[in-house]
Design an enzyme around this catalytic site. Structure first.
Site, short mmCIF file in Angstrom:
data_model
loop_
_atom_site.label_atom_id
_atom_site.label_comp_id
_atom_site.label_asym_id
_atom_site.label_seq_id
_atom_site.Cartn_x
_atom_site.Cartn_y
_atom_site.Cartn_z
N LYS A 204 91.59 -69.61 66.67
CA LYS A 204 90.93 -69.94 67.93
C LYS A 204 91.87 -70.70 68.87
O LYS A 204 92.69 -71.51 68.44
CB LYS A 204 89.66 -70.76 67.67
CG LYS A 204 88.54 -69.99 66.96
CD LYS A 204 87.87 -68.98 67.86
CE LYS A 204 86.92 -68.04 67.15
NZ LYS A 204 85.62 -68.61 66.85
N ARG A 238 84.75 -68.71 57.93
CA ARG A 238 84.96 -67.34 58.45
C ARG A 238 86.41 -67.26 58.90
O ARG A 238 86.82 -67.93 59.85
CB ARG A 238 84.00 -67.06 59.61
CG ARG A 238 84.13 -65.65 60.19
CD ARG A 238 83.16 -65.46 61.35
NE ARG A 238 83.26 -64.11 61.90
CZ ARG A 238 84.13 -63.72 62.83
NH1 ARG A 238 84.99 -64.61 63.33
NH2 ARG A 238 84.16 -62.48 63.27
#
Length: 256
Positions: A204, A238
């Site tokens: 991210k 995840r």
């Protein structure tokens, strides 16, 4: 949870696994590295990604779910979609979890379909519409805001008979870098431990951009943050890099 993107335009692995052969090969790799859940994503949700209809998602998935079930019966399959019709299709093909980034906000039929399937549902915090999902919002108190959202949505789900709920704070969606780092340090307070917590921070931008790095160059930093959330009770990570996350989980379990 290992990520299997079927998309040509995902931010770090777009186009790598968008045919059945490469998707099955990558599934095998993720499972060998230690993934227990395979999260299939037919649509990219990065900023400025191509928007697909449910019909296009279903065409993109094809027979992959049933193929994975046939070749790797031990794998749990999560379907990453915000469409109730795609969920219906996935349920018929044999999925085990529903991973909806929208919290039921992009398709008003979603919670009813979740209830009808009886499958576990991953509820993510996000802005109210597809068009606004990446609009940066500065919250007075991010943890309080996410908790308010989870409280409202879980109440709605429970009223519809959905009991198996997993919470995802929605890292990478419409939050400032500062708020996301604050949230990392306060995930133990989300819904006060009433539901299992999924954390999705893999590759991210709130991690790599401030460091001047690329999504592929932040493994060390990511694993430190994974350890931080595991110590606060996170149950599912995840990730793209399953082998590295597995090492972190093993170290965490040894230190418990």
């Amino acid at each position: 949870m290992g990520i299997l993107n079927l998309t040509p335009d995902s931010f770090s692995d777009g186009g790598k696994f968008n045919d059945e052969k490469t998707a099955l090969e990558h599934t095998e790799k993720l499972l060998k590295e230690g993934a227990e859940i395979i999260d299939i994503g037919p649509q990219s949700t990065r900023p400025h990604a191509e928007f697909l209809t449910s019909k296009e998602e279903i065409l993109r998935i094809g027979k992959l779910i049933s193929q994975i079930k046939k070749e790797f019966p031990e794998a749990l399959i999560s379907l990453d979609t915000f469409y109730s019709e795609t969920v219906k299709f996935g349920f018929d093909e044999g999925i085990d979890l529903i991973n909806d980034i929208s919290g039921g906000q992009f398709d008003h039929n979603m919670f009813d379909i979740v209830s009808a399937t009886g499958l576990p549902y991953i509820l993510m915090h996000i802005n109210p519409s597809y068009e606004r999902m990446h609009d940066k919002t500065k919250f007075d108190d991010i943890t309080l805001e996410v908790n308010r959202y989870f409280s409202e949505k879980t109440r709605e789900l429970l009223q519809k008979g959905v009991r198996d709920i997993i919470l995802d704070p929605g890292f990478g969606f419409g939050k400032t870098v500062e708020d996301q780092m604050k949230l990392i340090g306060e995930v133990e307070y989300l819904e006060f431990g009433r539901f299992p917590l999924l954390i999705g921070i893999s590759r991210k931008s709130f991690i790599y951009k401030p460091l001047g790095k690329t999504p592929l160059d932040i493994n060390e930093e990511t694993q430190k943050l994974h350890m931080k959330v595991l110590k606060q009770g996170a149950k599912i990570l995840r990730v793209h890099d399953v082998a590295e996350a597995k090492k972190t989980v093993e170290i965490f379990l040894q230190e418990k």
